[in-house]
Design a protein around this motif. Structure first.
Motif, mmCIF file in Angstrom:
data_model
loop_
_atom_site.group_PDB
_atom_site.id
_atom_site.type_symbol
_atom_site.label_atom_id
_atom_site.label_comp_id
_atom_site.label_asym_id
_atom_site.label_seq_id
_atom_site.Cartn_x
_atom_site.Cartn_y
_atom_site.Cartn_z
ATOM 1 N N ALA A 56 38.841 -24.782 34.813
ATOM 2 C CA ALA A 56 38.651 -24.987 36.247
ATOM 3 C C ALA A 56 38.783 -26.459 36.603
ATOM 4 C CB ALA A 56 37.287 -24.453 36.672
ATOM 5 N N LEU A 57 38.327 -27.342 35.722
ATOM 6 C CA LEU A 57 38.430 -28.766 35.991
ATOM 7 C C LEU A 57 39.857 -29.273 35.815
ATOM 8 C CD1 LEU A 57 35.207 -30.086 34.240
ATOM 9 C CD2 LEU A 57 35.600 -29.834 36.679
ATOM 10 N N ALA A 58 40.598 -28.682 34.877
ATOM 11 C CA ALA A 58 41.932 -29.194 34.578
ATOM 12 C C ALA A 58 42.935 -28.873 35.687
ATOM 13 C CB ALA A 58 42.420 -28.626 33.255
ATOM 14 N N ASN A 59 42.842 -27.699 36.291
ATOM 15 C CA ASN A 59 43.812 -27.307 37.302
ATOM 16 C C ASN A 59 43.283 -27.619 38.699
ATOM 17 O OD1 ASN A 59 45.552 -26.408 35.360
ATOM 18 N ND2 ASN A 59 44.778 -24.335 35.384
ATOM 19 N N LYS A 60 43.519 -28.838 39.138
ATOM 20 C CA LYS A 60 43.084 -29.251 40.461
ATOM 21 C C LYS A 60 44.130 -28.944 41.513
ATOM 22 C CE LYS A 60 40.344 -32.849 38.386
ATOM 23 N NZ LYS A 60 40.253 -34.245 38.061
ATOM 24 N N VAL A 61 45.357 -28.691 41.091
ATOM 25 C CA VAL A 61 46.430 -28.330 42.020
ATOM 26 C C VAL A 61 47.059 -27.027 41.552
ATOM 27 C CG1 VAL A 61 46.915 -30.711 42.666
ATOM 28 C CG2 VAL A 61 48.126 -29.702 40.770
ATOM 29 N N ARG A 62 47.688 -26.336 42.475
ATOM 30 C CA ARG A 62 48.338 -25.063 42.176
ATOM 31 C C ARG A 62 49.798 -25.127 42.595
ATOM 32 N NH1 ARG A 62 44.627 -21.030 41.233
ATOM 33 N NH2 ARG A 62 46.219 -19.478 41.679
ATOM 34 N N ARG A 63 50.558 -24.145 42.176
ATOM 35 C CA ARG A 63 51.971 -24.066 42.528
ATOM 36 C C ARG A 63 52.102 -23.907 44.043
ATOM 37 N NH1 ARG A 63 55.987 -20.423 43.361
ATOM 38 N NH2 ARG A 63 58.020 -20.976 42.517
ATOM 39 N N GLY A 64 52.980 -24.716 44.641
ATOM 40 C CA GLY A 64 53.195 -24.662 46.083
ATOM 41 C C GLY A 64 52.393 -25.683 46.867
ATOM 42 N N ASP A 65 51.463 -26.377 46.229
ATOM 43 C CA ASP A 65 50.670 -27.392 46.924
ATOM 44 C C ASP A 65 51.540 -28.585 47.295
ATOM 45 O OD1 ASP A 65 48.434 -25.875 46.692
ATOM 46 O OD2 ASP A 65 47.413 -27.162 45.242
ATOM 47 N N ILE A 66 51.265 -29.171 48.458
ATOM 48 C CA ILE A 66 51.961 -30.378 48.898
ATOM 49 C C ILE A 66 51.012 -31.549 48.682
ATOM 50 C CG2 ILE A 66 53.005 -31.560 50.860
ATOM 51 C CD1 ILE A 66 53.663 -28.782 51.975
ATOM 52 N N ARG A 67 51.438 -32.542 47.919
ATOM 53 C CA ARG A 67 50.592 -33.681 47.556
ATOM 54 C C ARG A 67 51.368 -34.980 47.672
ATOM 55 N NH1 ARG A 67 45.145 -32.339 46.245
ATOM 56 N NH2 ARG A 67 45.210 -30.103 45.907
ATOM 57 N N HIS A 68 50.633 -36.085 47.665
ATOM 58 C CA HIS A 68 51.245 -37.404 47.565
ATOM 59 C C HIS A 68 51.305 -37.772 46.091
ATOM 60 C CE1 HIS A 68 50.690 -39.075 51.861
ATOM 61 N NE2 HIS A 68 50.794 -37.758 51.892
ATOM 62 N N ALA A 69 52.278 -38.598 45.727
ATOM 63 C CA ALA A 69 52.436 -39.022 44.341
ATOM 64 C C ALA A 69 52.990 -40.440 44.313
ATOM 65 C CB ALA A 69 53.371 -38.081 43.589
ATOM 66 N N VAL A 70 52.810 -41.091 43.165
ATOM 67 C CA VAL A 70 53.354 -42.425 42.926
ATOM 68 C C VAL A 70 54.340 -42.314 41.768
ATOM 69 C CG1 VAL A 70 52.836 -44.783 42.225
ATOM 70 C CG2 VAL A 70 51.277 -43.568 43.737
ATOM 71 N N VAL A 71 55.534 -42.842 41.947
ATOM 72 C CA VAL A 71 56.557 -42.818 40.902
ATOM 73 C C VAL A 71 56.189 -43.845 39.836
ATOM 74 C CG1 VAL A 71 59.007 -43.145 40.416
ATOM 75 C CG2 VAL A 71 58.298 -42.163 42.594
ATOM 76 N N VAL A 72 56.140 -43.417 38.558
ATOM 77 C CA VAL A 72 55.778 -44.331 37.474
ATOM 78 C C VAL A 72 56.919 -44.559 36.481
ATOM 79 C CG1 VAL A 72 53.314 -43.879 37.614
ATOM 80 C CG2 VAL A 72 54.711 -42.467 36.133
ATOM 81 N N ARG A 73 57.930 -43.661 36.452
ATOM 82 C CA ARG A 73 59.106 -43.846 35.595
ATOM 83 C C ARG A 73 60.321 -43.305 36.331
ATOM 84 N NH1 ARG A 73 56.021 -41.431 30.901
ATOM 85 N NH2 ARG A 73 57.156 -39.520 31.333
ATOM 86 N N VAL A 74 61.452 -43.998 36.200
ATOM 87 C CA VAL A 74 62.714 -43.500 36.750
ATOM 88 C C VAL A 74 63.802 -43.607 35.693
ATOM 89 C CG1 VAL A 74 62.255 -43.916 39.200
ATOM 90 C CG2 VAL A 74 63.218 -45.725 37.816
ATOM 91 N N ARG A 75 64.707 -42.667 35.713
ATOM 92 C CA ARG A 75 65.796 -42.646 34.740
ATOM 93 C C ARG A 75 66.843 -43.713 35.034
ATOM 94 N NH1 ARG A 75 67.640 -36.869 34.102
ATOM 95 N NH2 ARG A 75 65.679 -36.712 33.019
ATOM 96 N N LYS A 76 67.001 -44.059 36.283
ATOM 97 C CA LYS A 76 67.978 -45.081 36.682
ATOM 98 C C LYS A 76 67.537 -46.450 36.197
ATOM 99 C CE LYS A 76 71.288 -46.869 39.253
ATOM 100 N NZ LYS A 76 72.629 -46.867 38.741
ATOM 101 N N GLU A 77 68.441 -47.202 35.580
ATOM 102 C CA GLU A 77 68.086 -48.528 35.072
ATOM 103 C C GLU A 77 67.812 -49.486 36.231
ATOM 104 O OE1 GLU A 77 72.409 -48.206 35.566
ATOM 105 O OE2 GLU A 77 71.107 -47.111 34.216
#
Length: 131
Positions: A56-77
């Motif tokens: 219950a603690l591990a799954n704080k979000v579910r499929r279909g949820d809309i959230r904000h995120a921060v990009v931490v890695r990109v494939r483009k050099e």
């Protein structure tokens, strides 16, 4: 470079595994490391075979949820101010709430050093290593 419909790995323990970018916030161009985006959870991380309280603690979000995120890695050099060029193997993000605090409590994977210049120190402190 993260834009509309880009799939990203979610590297925190919020419960999301794969997310899809639907908007880049405060920019008219593709997102790079340290930029805030709006995502939809496409794939939920499988719940562990541990007790129901940790699940219950591990799954704080579910499929279909809309959230904000921060990009931490990109494939483009991308080129850094010191002249070095950095390129990661995948696109990855960390889910955050509206205030900018990470939803997850742990990260599994490295993050880009550019987060330091964009004041994402909470994400840097949770990450095991930053390159």
């Amino acid at each position: 470079m993260i834009q509309l419909k880009t799939l990203l790995n979610c590297i925190d323990n919020s419960g999301a595994s794969v997310v899809e970018c639907v908007n880049v916030l405060k920019k008219k161009r593709p997102a790079t490391i340290g930029d805030r985006i709006v995502v939809v959870v496409q794939k939920q991380r499988a719940a562990g075979s541990e007790s129901s309280t940790t699940t219950a603690l591990a799954n704080k979000v579910r499929r279909g949820d809309i959230r904000h995120a921060v990009v931490v890695r990109v494939r483009k050099e991308s080129q850094r101010p010191d002249g070095s060029v950095v390129k990661f193997g995948d696109n990855a993000c960390v889910l955050v709430n509206k205030a900018g605090d990470p939803i997850g409590t742990r990260m599994n994977g490295i993050v880009g050093q550019e987060l330091r210049g964009k004041q994402w120190s909470k994400i840097l402190s949770l990450a095991p290593m930053h390159v």
